[in-house]
Write a protein that holds these residues in place. Structure first.
Motif, PDB file in Angstrom:
ATOM      1  N   UNK A  75       0.696  -1.202   0.078  1.00  0.00           N
ATOM      2  CA  UNK A  75       0.276   0.070  -0.121  1.00  0.00           C
ATOM      3  C   UNK A  75       1.097   0.983   0.038  1.00  0.00           C
ATOM      4  N   UNK A  76       1.965   1.340   0.825  1.00  0.00           N
ATOM      5  CA  UNK A  76       2.787   2.395   0.733  1.00  0.00           C
ATOM      6  C   UNK A  76       3.329   2.556  -0.500  1.00  0.00           C
ATOM      7  N   UNK A  77       3.888   1.395  -1.353  1.00  0.00           N
ATOM      8  CA  UNK A  77       4.633   1.745  -2.231  1.00  0.00           C
ATOM      9  C   UNK A  77       3.449   2.296  -3.564  1.00  0.00           C
ATOM     10  N   UNK A  78       2.250   1.502  -3.321  1.00  0.00           N
ATOM     11  CA  UNK A  78       1.456   2.205  -4.422  1.00  0.00           C
ATOM     12  C   UNK A  78       0.925   3.477  -4.163  1.00  0.00           C
ATOM     13  N   UNK A  79       1.057   4.016  -2.912  1.00  0.00           N
ATOM     14  CA  UNK A  79       0.636   5.416  -2.720  1.00  0.00           C
ATOM     15  C   UNK A  79       1.721   6.221  -3.230  1.00  0.00           C
ATOM     16  N   UNK A  80       3.033   5.871  -3.071  1.00  0.00           N
ATOM     17  CA  UNK A  80       3.961   6.949  -3.442  1.00  0.00           C
ATOM     18  C   UNK A  80       3.939   7.056  -5.253  1.00  0.00           C
ATOM     19  N   UNK A  81       3.773   5.818  -5.749  1.00  0.00           N
ATOM     20  CA  UNK A  81       3.671   5.669  -7.297  1.00  0.00           C
ATOM     21  C   UNK A  81       2.668   6.545  -7.886  1.00  0.00           C
ATOM     22  N   UNK A  82       1.522   6.542  -7.167  1.00  0.00           N
ATOM     23  CA  UNK A  82       0.210   7.014  -7.624  1.00  0.00           C
ATOM     24  C   UNK A  82       0.484   8.755  -7.482  1.00  0.00           C
ATOM     25  N   UNK A  83       1.590   9.194  -6.810  1.00  0.00           N
ATOM     26  CA  UNK A  83       1.634  10.704  -6.888  1.00  0.00           C
ATOM     27  C   UNK A  83       2.077  11.103  -8.210  1.00  0.00           C
ATOM     28  N   UNK A  84       2.532  10.136  -8.825  1.00  0.00           N
ATOM     29  CA  UNK A  84       3.310  10.659 -10.414  1.00  0.00           C
ATOM     30  C   UNK A  84       2.339  10.017 -11.350  1.00  0.00           C
ATOM     31  N   UNK A  85       2.463  10.180 -12.711  1.00  0.00           N
ATOM     32  CA  UNK A  85       1.734   9.994 -13.899  1.00  0.00           C
ATOM     33  C   UNK A  85       2.692   8.801 -14.433  1.00  0.00           C
ATOM     34  N   UNK A  86       3.967   8.778 -14.504  1.00  0.00           N
ATOM     35  CA  UNK A  86       4.662   7.692 -15.125  1.00  0.00           C
ATOM     36  C   UNK A  86       5.889   7.337 -14.255  1.00  0.00           C
ATOM     37  N   UNK A  87       6.254   6.048 -13.853  1.00  0.00           N
ATOM     38  CA  UNK A  87       7.275   5.693 -13.083  1.00  0.00           C
ATOM     39  C   UNK A  87       8.128   4.422 -13.717  1.00  0.00           C
ATOM     40  N   UNK A  88       9.309   4.988 -13.469  1.00  0.00           N
ATOM     41  CA  UNK A  88      10.438   3.751 -14.357  1.00  0.00           C
ATOM     42  C   UNK A  88      10.647   3.028 -13.125  1.00  0.00           C
ATOM     43  N   UNK A  89      10.500   1.553 -13.101  1.00  0.00           N
ATOM     44  CA  UNK A  89      11.035   0.767 -11.884  1.00  0.00           C
ATOM     45  C   UNK A  89      11.980  -0.211 -12.212  1.00  0.00           C
ATOM     46  N   UNK A  90      13.004  -0.298 -11.522  1.00  0.00           N
ATOM     47  CA  UNK A  90      14.122  -1.246 -11.700  1.00  0.00           C
ATOM     48  C   UNK A  90      14.009  -2.270 -10.606  1.00  0.00           C
ATOM     49  N   UNK A  91      14.585  -3.428 -10.805  1.00  0.00           N
ATOM     50  CA  UNK A  91      14.482  -4.408  -9.715  1.00  0.00           C
ATOM     51  C   UNK A  91      13.302  -5.338  -9.609  1.00  0.00           C
ATOM     52  N   UNK A  92      12.694  -5.311 -10.716  1.00  0.00           N
ATOM     53  CA  UNK A  92      11.369  -6.348 -10.701  1.00  0.00           C
ATOM     54  C   UNK A  92      11.830  -7.668 -10.919  1.00  0.00           C
ATOM     55  N   UNK A  93      11.456  -8.496 -10.140  1.00  0.00           N
ATOM     56  CA  UNK A  93      11.897  -9.962 -10.314  1.00  0.00           C
ATOM     57  C   UNK A  93      11.066 -10.710 -11.122  1.00  0.00           C
ATOM     58  N   UNK A  94      11.495 -11.781 -11.330  1.00  0.00           N
ATOM     59  CA  UNK A  94      10.826 -12.662 -12.654  1.00  0.00           C
ATOM     60  C   UNK A  94       9.427 -12.978 -12.271  1.00  0.00           C
ATOM     61  N   UNK A  95       9.047 -13.279 -11.219  1.00  0.00           N
ATOM     62  CA  UNK A  95       7.769 -13.441 -10.431  1.00  0.00           C
ATOM     63  C   UNK A  95       6.976 -11.833 -10.479  1.00  0.00           C
ATOM     64  N   UNK A  96       6.159 -11.769 -11.144  1.00  0.00           N
ATOM     65  CA  UNK A  96       5.509 -10.264 -11.196  1.00  0.00           C
ATOM     66  C   UNK A  96       4.268 -10.225 -10.197  1.00  0.00           C
TER      67      UNK A  96
END
Length: 389
Positions: free
Chosen positions: A71-92
């Motif tokens: 929830x905290x991660x989603x809340x921060x992302x939602x403050x923006x319009x487009x976010x590039x994310x690194x270190x996403x693992x194989x399991x999505x």
């Protein structure tokens, strides 16, 4: 549309105190990010990059992420319009869990995993609000052509028939990126751009491994500079303008004065003044994450920028007693110099696996060029900017 907070009651159905704490902390995040959220409008784009640590494999043994963390991660992302994310693992699963909280107007595009020891089975992703940003149907991982590959000095394995104690030798090798950068074409308002996210090689703080890191940065910006300067007819718009390029992500830049930053700022790429150097960094913040642009559109303007410090309101220094039972007994870190040995140190390391050891870096880009367009028509000018769409 707001995030899907209705899920909190379901997700914490058997943990009412946990749900209460999560809601309280979400309110704190929202209060702190309110000035940023107020910047959201039809005439600009809030673009961010965030390396979300080991999202989400638990391969380092610090325990899986807690429900509240998503929830905290989603809340921060939602403050923006487009976010590039690194270190996403194989399991999505972790990314999909965040997407469910963000709501139906959000979407994502992700790479396949990069194989090999340097790739760490990581993906990269773009998460974007479809009401502000649209995908222009072009995406791909960057593969360097012959003549542009990274030159790195590597040890050569000593043949078995050599006497014991024979010194190791080295040779120059032509390499691709340790983790393939990811390019996607987007549009927001009137602004067309190709966005490349990268998580470049770290290796070591000195020697041949550092040289390889610098060479990766140089190769990336040189590749896009050449591509932009030699753009094919198919890559130009109706007025002959070439594509705008923005690179962002974890470049493992050491400092504003270091060769890693000089490499990023080569070949015509610039870091917008709003986030350049130490302007938005606190004492102790690293400089790994950067955004650099090579833009041919003279209407391009960065309206602001900054960093979101993720532990101001959640998993704070004072929260150790709340999470003492969740902490691992010991740090399994192999590197003795990086091993946490006290409860406070273990907690501070553990929380980076709940949120991240990186803070989101962002800029705001102007995207409404309608005034310039109409002014050109009113003046009777023949060459006017292309209308969006």
């Amino acid at each position: 549309m707001s995030n899907m907070y209705a899920r909190i009651r379901r997700d914490f159905a058997n943990d009412k105190p946990g749900g209460k704490l999560c809601a309280e902390r979400l309110l704190k995040i929202r209060d702190r990010l309110e000035p940023l959220r107020k910047r959201k409008c039809d005439s600009s784009l809030l673009l961010a990059t965030w390396n979300i640590r080991d999202f989400d494999s638990n391969k380092f043994g610090f325990g899986p992420r807690r429900t509240e963390s998503f929830y905290y991660i989603a809340e921060i992302i939602s403050a923006f319009d487009l976010v590039a994310i690194q270190e996403v693992n194989r399991d999505l699963s972790a990314l999909r869990r965040v997407m469910a909280i963000l709501g139906r107007e959000w979407d994502y595009i992700a790479t396949d995993t990069t194989e090999g020891s340097g790739g760490n089975s990581e993906r990269m992703a773009f998460v974007y609000n479809t009401e502000k940003v649209w995908f222009r149907k072009i995406a791909g991982e960057i593969v360097l052509p012959d003549g542009q590959q990274i030159v790195a000095r590597k040890k050569v394995k000593t043949p078995k028939d050599q006497p014991a104690g024979t010194p190791a030798t080295t040779e120059d090798k032509q390499l691709q990126f340790a983790r393939s950068p990811f390019l996607v074409a987007f549009q927001s308002g009137w602004f067309h751009f190709s966005l490349c996210t990268a998580h470049l090689y770290y290796g070591a703080a000195s020697g041949a491994a550092l040289d390889q890191r610098i060479e990766e940065i140089k190769a990336l910006v040189k590749f896009f500079a050449r591509r932009q300067d030699e753009a094919s007819k198919q890559e130009r718009d109706s007025l002959g303008a070439v594509e705008n390029y923005i690179v962002l992500g974890d470049f493992n830049v050491v400092s504003p004065e270091h060769e890693t930053m000089k490499a990023l700022k080569s070949n015509g790429f610039v870091v917008p003044p709003a986030i350049d150097g130490k302007k938005v960094r606190k004492l102790g913040d690293h400089f790994y994450d950067q955004i650099a642009v090579r833009v041919k559109d003279d209407r391009f303007e960065v309206l602001g920028g900054g960093i979101v410090h993720i532990f101001d309101d959640v998993f704070t220094d004072d929260d150790l007693p709340l999470y003492a039972d969740a902490l691992p007994k010991n740090d399994l870190e192999a590197d003795a110099t990086a091993k946490a040995t006290t409860p406070a140190a273990i907690y501070k390391k553990w929380r980076t696996f709940q949120m991240s050891d990186h803070h989101p870096l962002w800029i705001e880009i102007a995207t409404d060029f309608s005034t310039q367009y109409l002014t050109a028509i009113a003046r009777g000018e023949k060459d006017t900017p292309k209308t969006p769409g």
